[in-house]
Each structure stands twice: as C-alpha cells, then as structure tokens.
Design a protein around this motif. Structure first.
Motif, PDB file in Angstrom:
ATOM      1  N   ARG A  85       0.799  -1.207   0.000  1.00 18.13           N
ATOM      2  CA  ARG A  85       0.000   0.000   0.000  1.00 18.13           C
ATOM      3  C   ARG A  85       0.844   1.275   0.000  1.00 18.13           C
ATOM      4  O   ARG A  85       0.533   2.221  -0.715  1.00 18.13           O
ATOM      5  CB  ARG A  85      -0.968  -0.010   1.192  1.00 18.13           C
ATOM      6  CG  ARG A  85      -2.032   1.082   1.106  1.00 18.13           C
ATOM      7  CD  ARG A  85      -3.012   0.973   2.264  1.00 18.13           C
ATOM      8  NE  ARG A  85      -3.665  -0.313   2.238  1.00 18.13           N
ATOM      9  CZ  ARG A  85      -3.678  -1.160   3.275  1.00 18.13           C
ATOM     10  NH1 ARG A  85      -3.040  -0.850   4.388  1.00 18.13           N
ATOM     11  NH2 ARG A  85      -4.305  -2.316   3.184  1.00 18.13           N
ATOM     12  N   PRO A  86       1.945   1.363   0.778  1.00 20.78           N
ATOM     13  CA  PRO A  86       2.735   2.601   0.756  1.00 20.78           C
ATOM     14  C   PRO A  86       3.345   2.919  -0.596  1.00 20.78           C
ATOM     15  O   PRO A  86       3.599   4.077  -0.899  1.00 20.78           O
ATOM     16  CB  PRO A  86       3.826   2.336   1.813  1.00 20.78           C
ATOM     17  CG  PRO A  86       3.249   1.299   2.706  1.00 20.78           C
ATOM     18  CD  PRO A  86       2.424   0.440   1.815  1.00 20.78           C
ATOM     19  N   PHE A  87       3.563   1.896  -1.418  1.00 27.69           N
ATOM     20  CA  PHE A  87       4.209   2.109  -2.710  1.00 27.69           C
ATOM     21  C   PHE A  87       3.203   2.426  -3.808  1.00 27.69           C
ATOM     22  O   PHE A  87       3.589   2.655  -4.933  1.00 27.69           O
ATOM     23  CB  PHE A  87       5.034   0.887  -3.088  1.00 27.69           C
ATOM     24  CG  PHE A  87       6.106   0.564  -2.078  1.00 27.69           C
ATOM     25  CD1 PHE A  87       7.293   1.276  -2.068  1.00 27.69           C
ATOM     26  CD2 PHE A  87       5.904  -0.413  -1.120  1.00 27.69           C
ATOM     27  CE1 PHE A  87       8.276   0.992  -1.132  1.00 27.69           C
ATOM     28  CE2 PHE A  87       6.880  -0.703  -0.191  1.00 27.69           C
ATOM     29  CZ  PHE A  87       8.068   0.007  -0.189  1.00 27.69           C
ATOM     30  N   THR A  88       1.906   2.407  -3.484  1.00 32.78           N
ATOM     31  CA  THR A  88       0.875   2.731  -4.469  1.00 32.78           C
ATOM     32  C   THR A  88       0.091   3.973  -4.056  1.00 32.78           C
ATOM     33  O   THR A  88      -0.991   4.204  -4.572  1.00 32.78           O
ATOM     34  CB  THR A  88      -0.092   1.541  -4.640  1.00 32.78           C
ATOM     35  OG1 THR A  88      -0.673   1.209  -3.370  1.00 32.78           O
ATOM     36  CG2 THR A  88       0.642   0.340  -5.184  1.00 32.78           C
ATOM     37  N   SER A  89       0.601   4.767  -3.152  1.00 36.66           N
ATOM     38  CA  SER A  89      -0.087   5.968  -2.706  1.00 36.66           C
ATOM     39  C   SER A  89       0.023   7.052  -3.771  1.00 36.66           C
ATOM     40  O   SER A  89       0.945   7.051  -4.597  1.00 36.66           O
ATOM     41  CB  SER A  89       0.509   6.465  -1.391  1.00 36.66           C
ATOM     42  OG  SER A  89       1.853   6.860  -1.579  1.00 36.66           O
ATOM     43  N   PRO A  90      -0.900   8.012  -3.774  1.00 38.97           N
ATOM     44  CA  PRO A  90      -0.827   9.101  -4.763  1.00 38.97           C
ATOM     45  C   PRO A  90       0.457   9.917  -4.658  1.00 38.97           C
ATOM     46  O   PRO A  90       0.992  10.375  -5.679  1.00 38.97           O
ATOM     47  CB  PRO A  90      -2.060   9.952  -4.422  1.00 38.97           C
ATOM     48  CG  PRO A  90      -3.002   9.014  -3.733  1.00 38.97           C
ATOM     49  CD  PRO A  90      -2.129   8.057  -2.972  1.00 38.97           C
ATOM     50  N   ILE A  91       0.978  10.088  -3.454  1.00 37.57           N
ATOM     51  CA  ILE A  91       2.209  10.861  -3.290  1.00 37.57           C
ATOM     52  C   ILE A  91       3.382  10.152  -3.963  1.00 37.57           C
ATOM     53  O   ILE A  91       4.182  10.776  -4.684  1.00 37.57           O
ATOM     54  CB  ILE A  91       2.506  11.086  -1.797  1.00 37.57           C
ATOM     55  CG1 ILE A  91       1.390  11.929  -1.165  1.00 37.57           C
ATOM     56  CG2 ILE A  91       3.857  11.766  -1.612  1.00 37.57           C
ATOM     57  CD1 ILE A  91       1.563  12.143   0.317  1.00 37.57           C
ATOM     58  N   ALA A  92       3.486   8.823  -3.740  1.00 37.85           N
ATOM     59  CA  ALA A  92       4.567   8.064  -4.373  1.00 37.85           C
ATOM     60  C   ALA A  92       4.439   8.090  -5.887  1.00 37.85           C
ATOM     61  O   ALA A  92       5.438   8.236  -6.606  1.00 37.85           O
ATOM     62  CB  ALA A  92       4.569   6.630  -3.853  1.00 37.85           C
ATOM     63  N   SER A  93       3.212   7.957  -6.391  1.00 36.67           N
ATOM     64  CA  SER A  93       3.006   8.001  -7.847  1.00 36.67           C
ATOM     65  C   SER A  93       3.390   9.364  -8.414  1.00 36.67           C
ATOM     66  O   SER A  93       3.993   9.460  -9.499  1.00 36.67           O
ATOM     67  CB  SER A  93       1.549   7.696  -8.172  1.00 36.67           C
ATOM     68  OG  SER A  93       1.183   6.408  -7.708  1.00 36.67           O
ATOM     69  N   ALA A  94       3.058  10.442  -7.683  1.00 33.83           N
ATOM     70  CA  ALA A  94       3.406  11.781  -8.157  1.00 33.83           C
ATOM     71  C   ALA A  94       4.915  11.979  -8.176  1.00 33.83           C
ATOM     72  O   ALA A  94       5.470  12.568  -9.117  1.00 33.83           O
ATOM     73  CB  ALA A  94       2.741  12.830  -7.261  1.00 33.83           C
ATOM     74  N   ILE A  95       5.612  11.476  -7.148  1.00 34.28           N
ATOM     75  CA  ILE A  95       7.070  11.611  -7.098  1.00 34.28           C
ATOM     76  C   ILE A  95       7.713  10.862  -8.247  1.00 34.28           C
ATOM     77  O   ILE A  95       8.630  11.369  -8.923  1.00 34.28           O
ATOM     78  CB  ILE A  95       7.602  11.102  -5.747  1.00 34.28           C
ATOM     79  CG1 ILE A  95       7.133  12.025  -4.615  1.00 34.28           C
ATOM     80  CG2 ILE A  95       9.128  11.022  -5.761  1.00 34.28           C
ATOM     81  CD1 ILE A  95       7.502  11.521  -3.239  1.00 34.28           C
ATOM     82  N   VAL A  96       7.242   9.633  -8.503  1.00 36.59           N
ATOM     83  CA  VAL A  96       7.799   8.849  -9.608  1.00 36.59           C
ATOM     84  C   VAL A  96       7.540   9.534 -10.948  1.00 36.59           C
ATOM     85  O   VAL A  96       8.409   9.557 -11.832  1.00 36.59           O
ATOM     86  CB  VAL A  96       7.194   7.430  -9.585  1.00 36.59           C
ATOM     87  CG1 VAL A  96       7.583   6.666 -10.846  1.00 36.59           C
ATOM     88  CG2 VAL A  96       7.647   6.669  -8.351  1.00 36.59           C
ATOM     89  N   THR A  97       6.353  10.126 -11.101  1.00 33.34           N
ATOM     90  CA  THR A  97       6.031  10.822 -12.346  1.00 33.34           C
ATOM     91  C   THR A  97       6.940  12.020 -12.566  1.00 33.34           C
ATOM     92  O   THR A  97       7.448  12.252 -13.677  1.00 33.34           O
ATOM     93  CB  THR A  97       4.561  11.277 -12.331  1.00 33.34           C
ATOM     94  OG1 THR A  97       3.710  10.136 -12.145  1.00 33.34           O
ATOM     95  CG2 THR A  97       4.202  11.972 -13.630  1.00 33.34           C
ATOM     96  N   VAL A  98       7.172  12.797 -11.501  1.00 28.57           N
ATOM     97  CA  VAL A  98       8.047  13.971 -11.619  1.00 28.57           C
ATOM     98  C   VAL A  98       9.474  13.548 -11.981  1.00 28.57           C
ATOM     99  O   VAL A  98      10.122  14.158 -12.847  1.00 28.57           O
ATOM    100  CB  VAL A  98       8.034  14.776 -10.301  1.00 28.57           C
ATOM    101  CG1 VAL A  98       9.108  15.864 -10.324  1.00 28.57           C
ATOM    102  CG2 VAL A  98       6.659  15.391 -10.077  1.00 28.57           C
ATOM    103  N   ILE A  99       9.970  12.485 -11.327  1.00 30.31           N
ATOM    104  CA  ILE A  99      11.318  12.002 -11.625  1.00 30.31           C
ATOM    105  C   ILE A  99      11.414  11.536 -13.077  1.00 30.31           C
ATOM    106  O   ILE A  99      12.397  11.818 -13.779  1.00 30.31           O
ATOM    107  CB  ILE A  99      11.707  10.872 -10.659  1.00 30.31           C
ATOM    108  CG1 ILE A  99      11.836  11.414  -9.229  1.00 30.31           C
ATOM    109  CG2 ILE A  99      13.020  10.214 -11.084  1.00 30.31           C
ATOM    110  CD1 ILE A  99      12.098  10.341  -8.195  1.00 30.31           C
TER     111      ILE A  99
END
Length: 313
Positions: A19-33
């Motif tokens: 669950r922590p790896f599928t949170s919106p914050i993690a997805s946003a960080i990966v998208t920005v990177i």
C-alpha cells in the motif's frame, strides 16, 4: 487481531506491505522524476533534427513555435567523409563498440557466474575470505589502475632484472579494452550472482550429485538454465556500462580509428570547443539505438531477474 490476520493470510500481508508504494504521493514523485529524466533526452531528439543556425541561435524548445526540421545532420554523421572529422561515418565505430562490448560482457558475466557457483556450492578453505575480498575489490577505483595495467600490458612483469611475465602486446588493440572491463566488472557480477546462485534449492543440487553429476554438469545443466534471468539482468547493466565507456577505450585502444569505439568518435565530433552540436546530437541519438534494442529484447528476463528470490515458497 489485525496482525494475526496478516500472519495467517499472505494476501492481506501483501496488500498491506504494497500500500505505501501505491499511494498518490509516491506516484506523483515517480512521475516527476520520470519527466525530469526524460526532458533532456527529448531535447536531444529535437536538437538532432534542427539545422546548425537554429541550434546556435535558439534553444530546442523554440522549435515548436517555428518548426524547421531536417535530416541533413543524420546524413552528415552517418555518411563516409561528411562526419566532421576523419573519413569514416559512424558505422565502423559502432562495429568497434560491439566488438569491444560483447566479448567484455561475455567474459565478465561468464567467469563471474562460474566463480559465483564455486563460492556458493564448492566447499574449500577460506572461501568466505575470498568472497569478502572480491566484494571489497568493488571499492578500487578504475582510474588508479589504468597506469599499472597499461605498464603490465606493454612491458609485462620484471623482478630483479628477470622477465617473470612477458608483455602481452595488446595495447592499441580491441583485446586491450576487453581485459580491464572484464576484470573490473567481475567483482560486482560475482557478488550479485553469488546471492542468486546460493539461493537455489539445495535439494536440487544434492539430487544431481547423487545421480553422479560432477560440478561441471551441475553448473551446465542446473545452475546456468536457472540463472538466465539474473544473468540477463546483469548483462544489460554490463553492456550499458561498457558501451558508454570512454576512459578505458581512450587509454588502452590508443585512439586510432581502427579500434576506436563510438564514444571516442562522439567526443571528437564535438570539436575542440564542443560547439558542433549539429554533429553531436544526431550521433548521440544513433549511439542510443543499440542499447535500447538490447534492453527491450531482454526486458522480460530483466524483470524476472529483478523479481527472482523476492518470493519464497
């Protein structure tokens, strides 16, 4: 109760840990990177299709307001005699890079897998110390060994005025580039493959030994097929590292066009002041094509190698 339920139900545990790896914050960080990583490459693509005057006067992002794209840059760097330096196009240098990269990858990964099997499944004295020593060799900078290796290749080893090891006479040839890449790639390859090979089922190894198989047969018929995902994953990284290398090829290949890799040709295309972007951009895009082909052709093995050993039955 929740903890007990997770222990009894692996699916609940898996969903809880992921669950922590599928949170919106993690997805946003990966998208920005991913965007930040892609923008320079996209700019290189656009620049490779612009003419020299536009490249020198405006940034690549202005190409969309006043589009004027051309294929002349690619024709110049690929055709013989028009690449801006020398009389050869990029194809011979790409062949040199393949002649350097493929044998170096085979040597480092092949001997690394054999060493990993020996350290994991063949008991001998000081095997742990040998493994720790190989692991520590990863900390030796390549730059510190360039001069000793070059001297060794050129003059061999002399002790008290006697020639102990004759010179190899490989300086200025492609073989001189294989050996440093293989030697400095093997410590990491052995370390990573040792972790994979040592996790293979012991029962499988013991059954093969009971059936009369020697170590070579166990390695060829059991270890090698089961290790293909891990081998493919490491081979991809080794291929990329060696393909993109400039320093080792510059020192050991001698800088001649006969053995110069693509990276050395790219460095020369920029000119003395690095101002010839109309040559560098399309040449860099051409140099990316082969690594992309290697990566996508081995992608399924790469993913399997990353997941290997992550789930225990």
């Amino acid at each position: 109760m929740a903890t007990l339920a997770r222990k009894k139900n692996p699916e609940v545990l898996a969903s809880h840990t992921s669950r922590p790896f599928t949170s919106p914050i993690a997805s946003a960080i990966v998208t920005v990177i991913a965007v930040l990583w892609t923008v320079p490459t996209f700019g290189l693509v656009v620049t490779s299709f612009r003419n020299k005057e536009d490249i020198q006067s405006t940034g690549w992002w202005t190409a969309f307001s006043n589009p004027a794209f051309t294929l002349d840059n690619y024709r110049a760097v690929l055709s013989s005699g028009n690449a801006g330096i020398g009389t050869q196009g990029m194809i011979p240098f790409a062949i040199n890079s393949l002649a350097i990269t493929i044998p170096a990858v085979v040597l480092s990964v092949g001997f690394g897998l054999m060493a990993a099997y020996a350290l994991a499944w063949i008991p001998f004295r000081f095997s742990d110390q040998v493994f720790y020593g190989l692991f520590a060799l990863q900390g030796v900078p390549l730059q510190l060994s360039l001069l000793p290796l070059l001297t060794f290749f050129a003059t061999g080893v002399q002790l008290f005025g006697h020639q102990i090891i004759p010179p190899l006479h490989v300086v200025g040839t492609i073989a001189a580039v294989w050996l440093p890449h293989a030697m400095f790639g093997m410590p990491l390859v052995i370390y990573l493959l040792h972790n994979f090979v040592s996790a293979l089922p012991r029962e499988l190894m013991e059954a093969a030994r009971v059936d009369g198989a020697n170590h070579f047969e166990v390695f060829r018929r059991i270890v090698l097929p089961l290790s293909l995902p891990a081998v493919a994953s490491i081979a991809i990284f080794q291929f990329l590292w060696i393909w993109n290398d400039l320093l080792v090829a510059l020192v050991f290949a001698g800088g001649t066009d006969d053995v110069a890799p693509l990276t050395l040709h790219l460095a020369n295309l920029g000119g003395n002041l690095g101002s010839h972007w109309e040559n560098v951009a399309p040449a860099a895009m051409f140099s990316i094509i082969i690594p992309l082909i290697v990566f996508f052709s081995l992608q399924r093995y790469f993913v399997r190698g990353l997941l290997a050993g992550s789930v225990k039955s």
